[in-house]
Scaffold this motif. Structure first.
Motif: not given
Ligand SMILES: [Mg+2]
Ligand SMILES: Nc1ncnc2c1ncn2[C@@H]1O[C@H](COP(=O)(O)OP(=O)(O)OP(=O)(O)O)[C@@H](O)[C@H]1O
Lengths: 238, 308
Positions: A62-64, A106-108, A182-184
């Motif tokens: 997903k992030s990729s 970002f996820q982070d 939006a990632d997570e």
């Molecule tokens: Mg991810």
């Protein structure tokens, strides 16, 4: 008041044709087992103004996929079109201008730890060369929209996870992007905070922004049903 | 938005602490990544060295020029009178000397000018004939040469001091070239050290740069921020280095002055201020800053190529 979505775009916001991604093996490693395909044979289209979930188990890619869409990664194969530009063939110098029209949570989070919440949200505007006086009102409006006006001067390490999450959303939205990824975005939030973040994203969608939200939380999807791209092992499931 | 706290804009807009105000304009955190000491210290040391070398080069050039003016020929042969036939005969005999490249009578006007301080303007005075001889290479043994000339031209007065002057001039010219080469070397060294410093700064700010890149910053945006900071630090260090070099340069120049027969200095205003190559010296901090700027641009842009 919520920000208006800018850059009204008619047609396809994102178009993937047989796109594959393989990360370069780490420098110095000649192990042929490295460099596995992370994404393969992805073909899909996202109409302008649509809302999509991006679902799949951890490690599905997903992030990729979001990295490809935000132009932080070039595809290894296939053709990609974002915001009407065939980015898989675009010159490197054309990409920054496109990236400024794409908002990313970002996820982070990826907040700059040495900048205050205010300056983190102002960052995309400053990168775009917006004047300080004009930018102040926009950033303050964003802070109010995510309910963090009192924390304007706090540094990210001084904020809770949920507060950092909302700063990240404000930073993604402050440029009124045409495409919001939006990632997570509810990864480490409780139910109340999650609903709050989701309603912010839905509000952006209602304003006309194309939104893609990656998550592996099925309960969130059940609460806010919508069309979904399902990834498993780097491939799209239909 | 429900639950939004009601704060007025002005309360927070006006209360931003001064210290943090500048942070937004330093999103790369360059103040930490390129600490304010390493680059100025390098620029200072390099400018100091380059200024000293430059001072040496120009000092040597000044000495060479002065000496050359004083002694246009390596050897002079003085005949008691200006009898044209005798001068011609003597020149013909002297042309047989080995390694001789030129032999001619000294220009009368120049001779008069040389003698004027001692003799005043006395057109009627009969001037001696002075023949100027040039050799290449310079004679190994000037005294032997003088004896040989006397055997060819009996009754003449032979002056071989010019051989020594010519040797000193050659030495001074070599010193000047070496010093200029040292300036170039020092500047190259500065580029190398600056590159290492900038690379360290980039590595320290890798994550931040990646975030700015992903938010749509161009390579130019990022490189210019680095280059501006580097140029500022280099200019400051360069100016300090130049200031430190001045006393030594003035002392050099004073020494060279005494070689040229000037009186020793007793007051500040008497220091050989005007003997220093000011345009060149002033250009040094500018050159160091420009070099730092260019080095940063090239290094950062090269480094950024790894990002998509
Ligand atoms: Mg991810
Ligand atoms: N920079 C990278 N270099 C090499 N491999 C990577 C890189 N980033 C991700 N991968 C690999 O790609 C695969 C997919 O990772 P990705 O982060 O896209 O998954 P994800 O669906 O976002 O997972 P999660 O739900 O845990 O965030 C993983 O096997 C991961 O190891």
């Amino acid at each position: 008041m919520a920000p208006r979505a800018g850059g009204l775009y008619v047609g396809k916001m994102v178009r993937f044709t047989s796109v594959g991604l393989r990360y370069a093996p780490p420098a110095g490693s000649s192990d042929p087992g490295m460099g596995q395909d992370v994404l393969s044979d992805l073909s899909f289209e996202l109409p302008a103004g649509s809302f999509h979930w991006l679902l799949g188990p951890s490690g599905a890619g997903k992030s990729s996929l979001l990295k490809l869409m935000q132009l932080a990664q070039r595809p290894s194969r296939g053709e990609m079109e974002v915001l009407g530009v065939i980015t898989s063939r675009a010159r490197r110098g054309e990409l920054p201008a496109l990236r400024r029209r794409i908002g990313v949570v970002f996820q982070d989070f990826r907040l700059l730890p040495h900048l205050s919440a205010f300056d983190n949200i102002a960052l995309p505007l400053r990168i775009a060369g917006r004047a300080e006086l004009a930018l102040r009102a926009d950033v303050t409006e964003m802070l109010r929209w995510v309910g963090l006006e009192p924390k304007a001067e706090s540094l990210p390490p001084e904020l809770s996870g949920g507060e950092q999450q909302r700063i990240a959303i404000a930073r993604a939205v402050v440029m009124r992007p045409a495409l919001l990824l939006a990632d997570e975005p509810t990864g480490n939030l409780d139910a109340v905070q999650s609903r709050r973040v989701l309603s912010l994203l839905q509000e952006m969608h209602r304003m006309g922004t194309t939104v893609v939200v990656a998550t592996h939380s099925e309960s969130l999807v059940n609460a806010y049903p919508g069309p979904a791209l399902r990834l498993a092992d780097g491939r799209l499931e239909r | 938005m429900p639950g939004t706290p009601k704060f007025t804009v002005s309360r927070w807009a006006n209360r931003r602490p001064v210290l943090r105000r500048g942070r937004g304009r330093d999103p790369l955190g360059l103040r930490q990544a390129l600490p304010g000491l390493l680059l100025p210290a390098v620029a200072l040391a390099m400018t100091l060295l380059a200024a000293l070398a430059l001072g040496g080069a120009f000092g040597a050039r000044a000495l060479a020029q002065r000496w050359q003016q004083g002694a246009a020929a390596a050897v002079t042969v003085q005949l008691p009178d200006m009898d044209q036939a005798r001068v011609a005969r003597t020149l013909a005999a002297l042309r047989e000397l080995p390694d001789l490249v030129d032999a001619r009578p000294m220009d009368q006007a120049r001779l008069a000018a040389l003698l004027r301080p001692w003799l005043g303007e006395i057109p009627a005075l009969p001037l001696p004939a002075i023949l100027e001889l040039r050799f290449d290479p310079l004679p190994e043994n000037p005294e032997g040469l003088a004896l040989r000339i006397l055997s060819v031209v009996p009754g003449a007065t032979v002056e071989t001091q010019g051989v020594w002057v010519a040797r000193l001039v050659a030495l001074a010219t070599r010193v000047e070239q070496t010093a200029l080469a040292a300036v170039v070397l020092v500047l190259l060294l500065a580029v190398a050290v600056a590159t290492v410093g900038i690379r360290a700064g980039l590595a320290a700010r890798q994550d931040v740069i990646a975030i700015l890149h992903d938010l749509g910053a161009t390579d130019g945006d990022i490189a210019n921020r680095f280059a501006g900071r580097v140029a500022l630090l280099c200019a400051l260090g360069g100016a300090a280095g130049l200031a430190l070099a001045l006393p030594a340069l003035l002392a050099f120049s004073g020494l060279a002055g005494s070689l040229l027969g000037r009186l020793p200095v007793t007051r500040l205003a008497e220091l050989p201020w005007r003997a220093l190559p000011w345009p060149w010296l002033a250009a040094l901090p500018v050159a160091v800053a420009a070099l730092g700027w260019t080095t940063a641009e090239v290094t950062v842009r090269g480094w950024l190529k790894r990002l998509p």
